[in-house]
Each structure stands twice: as C-alpha cells, then as structure tokens.
Design a protein around this motif. Structure first.
Motif, mmCIF file in Angstrom:
data_model
loop_
_atom_site.group_PDB
_atom_site.id
_atom_site.type_symbol
_atom_site.label_atom_id
_atom_site.label_comp_id
_atom_site.label_asym_id
_atom_site.label_seq_id
_atom_site.Cartn_x
_atom_site.Cartn_y
_atom_site.Cartn_z
ATOM 1 N N VAL A 66 0.840 -1.197 0.000
ATOM 2 C CA VAL A 66 0.000 0.000 0.000
ATOM 3 C C VAL A 66 0.875 1.247 0.000
ATOM 4 O O VAL A 66 1.617 1.472 0.967
ATOM 5 N N PRO A 67 0.806 2.073 -1.051
ATOM 6 C CA PRO A 67 1.539 3.339 -1.030
ATOM 7 C C PRO A 67 0.993 4.240 0.079
ATOM 8 O O PRO A 67 -0.212 4.454 0.185
ATOM 9 N N PHE A 82 -5.706 1.267 5.681
ATOM 10 C CA PHE A 82 -5.392 0.281 4.648
ATOM 11 C C PHE A 82 -4.022 -0.356 4.842
ATOM 12 O O PHE A 82 -3.731 -1.410 4.285
ATOM 13 N N ILE A 83 -3.168 0.277 5.643
ATOM 14 C CA ILE A 83 -1.822 -0.244 5.891
ATOM 15 C C ILE A 83 -1.837 -1.296 6.994
ATOM 16 O O ILE A 83 -0.963 -2.158 7.042
ATOM 17 N N GLN A 84 -2.857 -1.271 7.840
ATOM 18 C CA GLN A 84 -2.939 -2.240 8.932
ATOM 19 C C GLN A 84 -2.891 -3.662 8.378
ATOM 20 O O GLN A 84 -3.635 -4.025 7.464
ATOM 21 N N ASP A 85 -1.974 -4.470 8.922
ATOM 22 C CA ASP A 85 -1.744 -5.869 8.528
ATOM 23 C C ASP A 85 -1.248 -6.030 7.100
ATOM 24 O O ASP A 85 -1.315 -7.128 6.536
ATOM 25 N N GLN A 86 -0.774 -4.956 6.488
ATOM 26 C CA GLN A 86 -0.247 -5.010 5.128
ATOM 27 C C GLN A 86 1.190 -4.465 5.143
ATOM 28 O O GLN A 86 1.762 -4.227 6.196
ATOM 29 N N ILE A 87 1.749 -4.234 3.967
ATOM 30 C CA ILE A 87 3.091 -3.663 3.830
ATOM 31 C C ILE A 87 2.948 -2.298 3.183
ATOM 32 O O ILE A 87 2.219 -2.144 2.202
ATOM 33 N N ALA A 88 3.640 -1.314 3.739
ATOM 34 C CA ALA A 88 3.554 0.056 3.224
ATOM 35 C C ALA A 88 4.709 0.335 2.269
ATOM 36 O O ALA A 88 5.844 -0.085 2.501
ATOM 37 N N LEU A 89 4.384 1.055 1.198
ATOM 38 C CA LEU A 89 5.384 1.571 0.266
ATOM 39 C C LEU A 89 5.533 3.054 0.574
ATOM 40 O O LEU A 89 4.565 3.809 0.486
ATOM 41 N N GLY A 146 14.874 3.759 -6.420
ATOM 42 C CA GLY A 146 13.908 4.796 -6.771
ATOM 43 C C GLY A 146 13.137 4.503 -8.043
ATOM 44 O O GLY A 146 11.934 4.748 -8.121
ATOM 45 N N ARG A 147 13.810 3.964 -9.044
ATOM 46 C CA ARG A 147 13.129 3.643 -10.311
ATOM 47 C C ARG A 147 12.073 2.582 -10.086
ATOM 48 O O ARG A 147 10.965 2.658 -10.600
ATOM 49 N N ASP A 148 12.382 1.589 -9.265
ATOM 50 C CA ASP A 148 11.421 0.520 -8.971
ATOM 51 C C ASP A 148 10.196 1.067 -8.241
ATOM 52 O O ASP A 148 9.060 0.763 -8.596
ATOM 53 N N GLY A 149 10.431 1.880 -7.205
ATOM 54 C CA GLY A 149 9.321 2.472 -6.461
ATOM 55 C C GLY A 149 8.445 3.340 -7.345
ATOM 56 O O GLY A 149 7.214 3.274 -7.280
ATOM 57 N N TYR A 150 9.089 4.127 -8.192
ATOM 58 C CA TYR A 150 8.354 4.995 -9.112
ATOM 59 C C TYR A 150 7.489 4.176 -10.068
ATOM 60 O O TYR A 150 6.315 4.493 -10.283
ATOM 61 N N MET A 151 8.045 3.120 -10.622
ATOM 62 C CA MET A 151 7.307 2.305 -11.589
ATOM 63 C C MET A 151 6.132 1.576 -10.928
ATOM 64 O O MET A 151 5.073 1.431 -11.538
ATOM 65 N N ILE A 152 6.297 1.150 -9.689
ATOM 66 C CA ILE A 152 5.189 0.514 -8.976
ATOM 67 C C ILE A 152 4.076 1.530 -8.751
ATOM 68 O O ILE A 152 2.908 1.275 -9.060
ATOM 69 N N ARG A 153 4.422 2.707 -8.218
ATOM 70 C CA ARG A 153 3.405 3.741 -7.968
ATOM 71 C C ARG A 153 2.733 4.200 -9.269
ATOM 72 O O ARG A 153 1.521 4.388 -9.315
ATOM 73 N N ARG A 154 3.529 4.351 -10.327
ATOM 74 C CA ARG A 154 2.968 4.778 -11.620
ATOM 75 C C ARG A 154 1.967 3.756 -12.151
ATOM 76 O O ARG A 154 0.884 4.106 -12.635
ATOM 77 N N SER A 155 2.297 2.483 -12.047
ATOM 78 C CA SER A 155 1.381 1.442 -12.516
ATOM 79 C C SER A 155 0.073 1.472 -11.719
ATOM 80 O O SER A 155 -1.016 1.364 -12.301
ATOM 81 N N LEU A 156 0.167 1.630 -10.403
ATOM 82 C CA LEU A 156 -1.040 1.689 -9.576
ATOM 83 C C LEU A 156 -1.901 2.879 -9.968
ATOM 84 O O LEU A 156 -3.129 2.767 -10.071
ATOM 85 N N GLU A 157 -1.271 4.035 -10.197
ATOM 86 C CA GLU A 157 -2.017 5.227 -10.620
ATOM 87 C C GLU A 157 -2.687 5.005 -11.972
ATOM 88 O O GLU A 157 -3.853 5.357 -12.154
ATOM 89 N N GLN A 158 -1.963 4.427 -12.918
ATOM 90 C CA GLN A 158 -2.515 4.180 -14.250
ATOM 91 C C GLN A 158 -3.709 3.242 -14.204
ATOM 92 O O GLN A 158 -4.644 3.378 -14.981
ATOM 93 N N HIS A 159 -3.695 2.289 -13.305
ATOM 94 C CA HIS A 159 -4.792 1.328 -13.190
ATOM 95 C C HIS A 159 -5.851 1.754 -12.178
ATOM 96 O O HIS A 159 -6.850 1.043 -12.005
#
Length: 188
Positions: A66-67, A82-89, A146-159
């Motif tokens: 979860v970002p 939403f972060i409870q019991d999950q992993i935060a980005l 940083g590139r990995d984090g950016y690409m994950i967040r970008r994909s979530l935003e796009q979807h």
C-alpha cells in the motif's frame, strides 16, 4: 550495497556470478514479486535496514503493498487503515528511515518498503541506519531503488488501484537465473 564497477559480465551472468566475484552474500538482499497489476509482475530486489527493524518470520504468498499517504510517511497517514496488517510503500525524504518505519508500525503495518526519492536511481542501494534517537522498530524495513518504487506507484495510478499484491520474501536461489523476471529497467 551494489558496487559501481561490477563489470559487464555481471550484466550477462546476473546476480549469482556477481555475488561470487564481489563477495556479496545472497542474504544481503531480499526479494519480492509483484503479482498484480500484471504490467509490473517482476521480482524486485531490496536491501534490509542495517541496524534496526525486524526480519520476516513468515512468507506472505499474497499481501497488499500500500503506497502511504502522504508518501514520505513522516507523521499521521491518511490511509493508515489500509496499511494495517499489510506492507507500506513509502518514499525517502522528510524524516529518518527509522521514523518512517515507526509510523508504519504504529499504523499496524507488517513491514515497510522505502523507495529512494531519486526516481532515476536504478542501481544504488542506500544503507538504512539507526538515527540518533535511540528508538527501535520491530517490523522489517527494506530499501528499494527509486526507479522501482516509481514504476510501482505509476502502474497503480494508471490502473486506479489503491495497492499492489505482492509475495514476500521470494527465494531466488531456487529459480534458474534465466527464469527470474526482473524489471526491464534494471540491468544488474
């Protein structure tokens, strides 16, 4: 930490040869796989905090990544539920790595993945160390390029998705090198 002059052969032979040649131990890295969304269904490499945080005692076959909102996670999170019991980005910057880890822990997160705030960083891992406050954290804290984090967040935003589904940790020693699905924007 990744050596700057690993040699061209590390690009060809990938991690096992680089580990042997440069003295890195495989446990200096932790791997997770994004299962959804499908356009970033890769195995990502992260490094654990050097001197704070917990370790993974459980393998999570499917857990939400979860970002955090706000992304730097230096105080109260608007999406802490939403972060409870999950992993935060989380993004680097604004406060110490330990402070970010404690904020996620206080919101009930099982772990935190802190991506570099330099979105063009696709090869340099930062050592996350204790700050001068003498505080502690119990949950695992990982550093992500940083590139990995950016690409994950970008994909979530796009979807239009509030989180990714990941599997963590992933044992890459049992996967043949040619079958490792690493992000195409990283080459080591």
């Amino acid at each position: 930490m990744v050596p700057g002059a690993a040699g061209w052969w590390c690009l060809v032979l990938w991690l096992p040869a680089c580990v042997a040649a440069h003295g890195f131990r495989i446990h200096d890295y932790l791997y997770f796989q994004v299962l959804s969304p499908g356009d970033i269904r890769y195995i990502f490499t992260a490094t654990p905090a050097k001197d704070f945080g917990g370790i993974f005692h459980t393998r999570y076959e499917q857990i939400h990544l979860v970002p955090a909102e706000p992304p730097e996670a230096c105080g109260e999170l608007s999406n802490g539920f939403f972060i409870q019991d999950q992993i935060a980005l989380v993004e680097r910057g604004g406060c110490s790595f330990l402070s970010k880890t404690r904020v996620v822990q206080e919101h009930g997160g099982r772990a935190v993945i802190i991506s570099d705030n330099a979105v063009d960083n696709d090869s340099f891992y930062v050592e996350m160390i204790q700050d001068s406050t003498q505080r502690t954290a119990d949950i695992p804290a990982l550093f992500l390029l940083g590139r990995d984090g950016y690409m994950i967040r970008r994909s979530l935003e796009q979807h239009g998705l509030p989180w990714a589904i990941i599997s963590i940790p992933v044992n890459v020693t049992s996967i043949p090198t040619f079958e490792l699905l690493q992000p195409p924007w990283t080459f080591w």
